[in-house]
Enzyme design. Structure first.
Site, PDB file in Angstrom:
ATOM      1  CG  ASP A  13      -7.963  -3.923   3.076  1.00 31.75           C
ATOM      2  OD1 ASP A  13      -9.098  -3.916   3.589  1.00 31.75           O
ATOM      3  OD2 ASP A  13      -7.632  -3.151   2.154  1.00 31.75           O
ATOM      4  CE1 TYR A  50      -3.237  -2.772   0.159  1.00 36.25           C
ATOM      5  CE2 TYR A  50      -4.310  -1.537   1.897  1.00 36.25           C
ATOM      6  CZ  TYR A  50      -4.314  -2.572   0.998  1.00 36.25           C
ATOM      7  OH  TYR A  50      -5.389  -3.411   0.927  1.00 36.25           O
ATOM      8  CG  ASP A  81      -2.688 -19.909  -0.226  1.00 37.84           C
ATOM      9  OD1 ASP A  81      -2.084 -19.872   0.866  1.00 37.84           O
ATOM     10  OD2 ASP A  81      -2.228 -20.495  -1.232  1.00 37.84           O
ATOM     11  CG  ASP A  90     -13.792  -6.216   3.610  1.00 42.54           C
ATOM     12  OD1 ASP A  90     -13.440  -5.507   4.574  1.00 42.54           O
ATOM     13  OD2 ASP A  90     -14.271  -5.741   2.565  1.00 42.54           O
ATOM     14  CE  LYS A  98       1.004 -17.706  -1.769  1.00 45.86           C
ATOM     15  NZ  LYS A  98       0.123 -18.884  -1.734  1.00 45.86           N
TER      16      LYS A  98
HETATM   17  C1  LIG Z   1      -7.341   2.616   1.867  1.00 42.02           C
HETATM   18  C2  LIG Z   1      -8.521   1.801   2.213  1.00 42.02           C
HETATM   19  C3  LIG Z   1      -9.559   1.923   1.178  1.00 42.02           C
HETATM   20  C4  LIG Z   1      -8.123   0.458   2.694  1.00 42.02           C
HETATM   21  C5  LIG Z   1      -9.199  -0.442   3.236  1.00 42.02           C
HETATM   22  O1  LIG Z   1      -9.964  -1.046   2.527  1.00 42.02           O
HETATM   23  C6  LIG Z   1      -9.279  -0.654   4.673  1.00 42.02           C
HETATM   24  O2  LIG Z   1      -8.504  -0.094   5.435  1.00 42.02           O
HETATM   25  O3  LIG Z   1     -10.136  -1.457   5.099  1.00 42.02           O
HETATM   26 MG   LIG Z   2     -10.796  -2.761   3.540  1.00 42.67          MG
END
Ligand SMILES: CC(C)CC(=O)C(=O)O
Ligand SMILES: [Mg+2]
Ligand SMILES: NC(=O)C1=CN([C@@H]2O[C@H](COP(=O)(O)OP(=O)(O)OC[C@H]3O[C@@H](n4cnc5c(N)ncnc54)[C@H](O)[C@@H]3O)[C@@H](O)[C@H]2O)C=CC1
Length: 352
Positions: free
Chosen positions: A242, A136, A218, A246, A186
């Site tokens: 990140d 990033y 993975d 999610d 990884k």
């Molecule tokens: C820079 C962001 C969009 C990064 C992201 O998706 C997050 O920190 O959850």
């Molecule tokens: Mg995110």
């Protein structure tokens, strides 16, 4: 105590409004709220996603409550002008390298998980994501190859010091919980990850009471769905953290439920300075419709009370109010219900 409110774009302002109502209802003595522009809103007003005024405000605050940034109308701007640079800039400029993302199933939500209820019930994990390095923040660009094709490139790297400090965050977090730390990398392919793994093993010597294991990313994604109850604390890099967070959010029911704290080394007179935000983004698909679940942002306020203000009682009060609302059947669209953002905020406030 000063809290900077950066609500940002899309649903960012909608969910932050509800979290601020909760914060104000707590009547914390000496509370001052400051408001600053970030993201597309800041770009349109000041020409930059993270104006100097906003950064100055962050620096004089004891904590930041952040909504979300991102707007499709800005997706073709030069990268340094895009809304996302606001949150990336705050994280790096303020040295907020440790991102804590807890995921726990609330009572009553087991059937709303993307997983079978018996798997969902066992989820109680914390992702410790490195936030200042990795691909990033590496150099990046577009170039032309020898045969005339466009080529995009992004440099992935971690220094030893960057890995060492997040390793300590991971081990310390594990020590306060179930004493199990799973480092996700990884290393079978990436040198960045090989260094990550080597340093994790070195730092482990200082924490003999914590069990360290390693998993390739993975496999970790697969294991998170197969048997999420096996994880206590997961420590991982910026990109993998990140994505995995999610994924974890849907294992507990919705991305609208996952809060986060981003911490560094700065101490204030009240606790550790930090930025608190839901893990989700600005959700352009539902922005302006009053449909967003504000619980992740409200739970981020609880994390702020715990980490930046050392107020465990108030933190638990907020978490309990959210848990009660959920067990009483309060549901937004993300959880199969029909309550809007403000009604969910009202339901939490009634239970404070
Ligand atoms: C820079 C962001 C969009 C990064 C992201 O998706 C997050 O920190 O959850
Ligand atoms: Mg995110
Ligand atoms: N920290 C930040 O400010 C972040 C910003 N973004 C930005 O947000 C924008 C949208 O990104 P997406 O990939 O679509 O991710 P997103 O997290 O904004 O949305 C993904 C999906 O989840 C739903 N969702 C998210 N939060 C919700 C909530 N509180 N209640 C109900 N549903 C919710 C959305 O409606 C959408 O369908 C992009 O510009 C992206 O760069 C994305 C992630 C983090």
């Amino acid at each position: 105590m000063k809290i900077a409110i950066f609500s940002g774009d899309g649903i960012g302002s909608e969910v932050t409004r509800e979290a601020v109502r909760v914060l104000e209802a707590l009547k914390l003595p000496g509370l001052t709220l400051l408001e600053g522009d970030v993201g597309a809103a800041a770009y349109h007003r000041h020409g930059r996603p993270l104006p100097a005024e906003t950064l100055d405000m962050a620096r004089v605050s004891d904590a930041i409550l952040f909504g979300a940034v991102g707007d499709p109308s800005c997706d073709n701007l030069e990268r340094h002008l895009r809304p996302e640079q606001a949150v990336l800039g705050l994280r790096s400029e303020l040295g907020l390298f440790a991102n804590l993302r807890p995921a726990t199933v609330f009572a009553g939500l087991e059937d709303l998980s993307g997983l079978r209820p018996e798997l969902a019930r066992a989820i109680d994990l914390l992702i410790v994501r490195e936030l200042n390095g990795d691909v990033y923040f590496g150099d990046k660009g577009m170039r032309e190859t020898a045969d005339g094709q466009r080529e995009g490139w992004d440099m992935m790297s971690y220094s030893e010091g960057e890995v060492r400090r997040i390793a300590h965050s991971g081990f310390l977090a594990a020590r306060k919980r179930g004493s199990k730390l799973c480092s996700v990398d990884k290393a079978n392919v990436l040198e960045t990850s090989q260094l990550w793994r080597d340093v994790m093993i070195e730092v482990a010597a200082e924490y003999p009471d914590v069990e360290l294991t390693h998993m390739y990313v993975d496999n970790a994604a697969m294991q998170m769905v197969k048997n999420p109850g096996q994880f206590d604390v997961v420590v991982t890099g910026n990109l993998f953290g990140d994505i995995l967070s999610d994924l974890a959010s849907m294992c507990v029911g919705s991305i609208g439920l996952l809060a986060s704290a981003s911490l560094g080394e700065r101490q204030t007179e009240y606790g550790t300075f930090g930025l608190y935000e839901p893990i989700h983004g600005s959700a352009p698909d539902i922005a302006g419709l009053g449909k967003a679940n504000p619980m992740a942002t409200i739970l981020s306020v609880a994390m702020m009370l715990r980490h930046s203000f050392g107020d465990e009682d108030q933190a638990c009060k907020v978490e309990t109010a959210v848990a009660r609302a959920l067990s009483d059947g309060v549901r937004g669209g993300d959880l199969g219900g029909d309550l809007g953002t403000e009604a969910i905020g009202d339901a939490v406030l009634e239970r404070l």
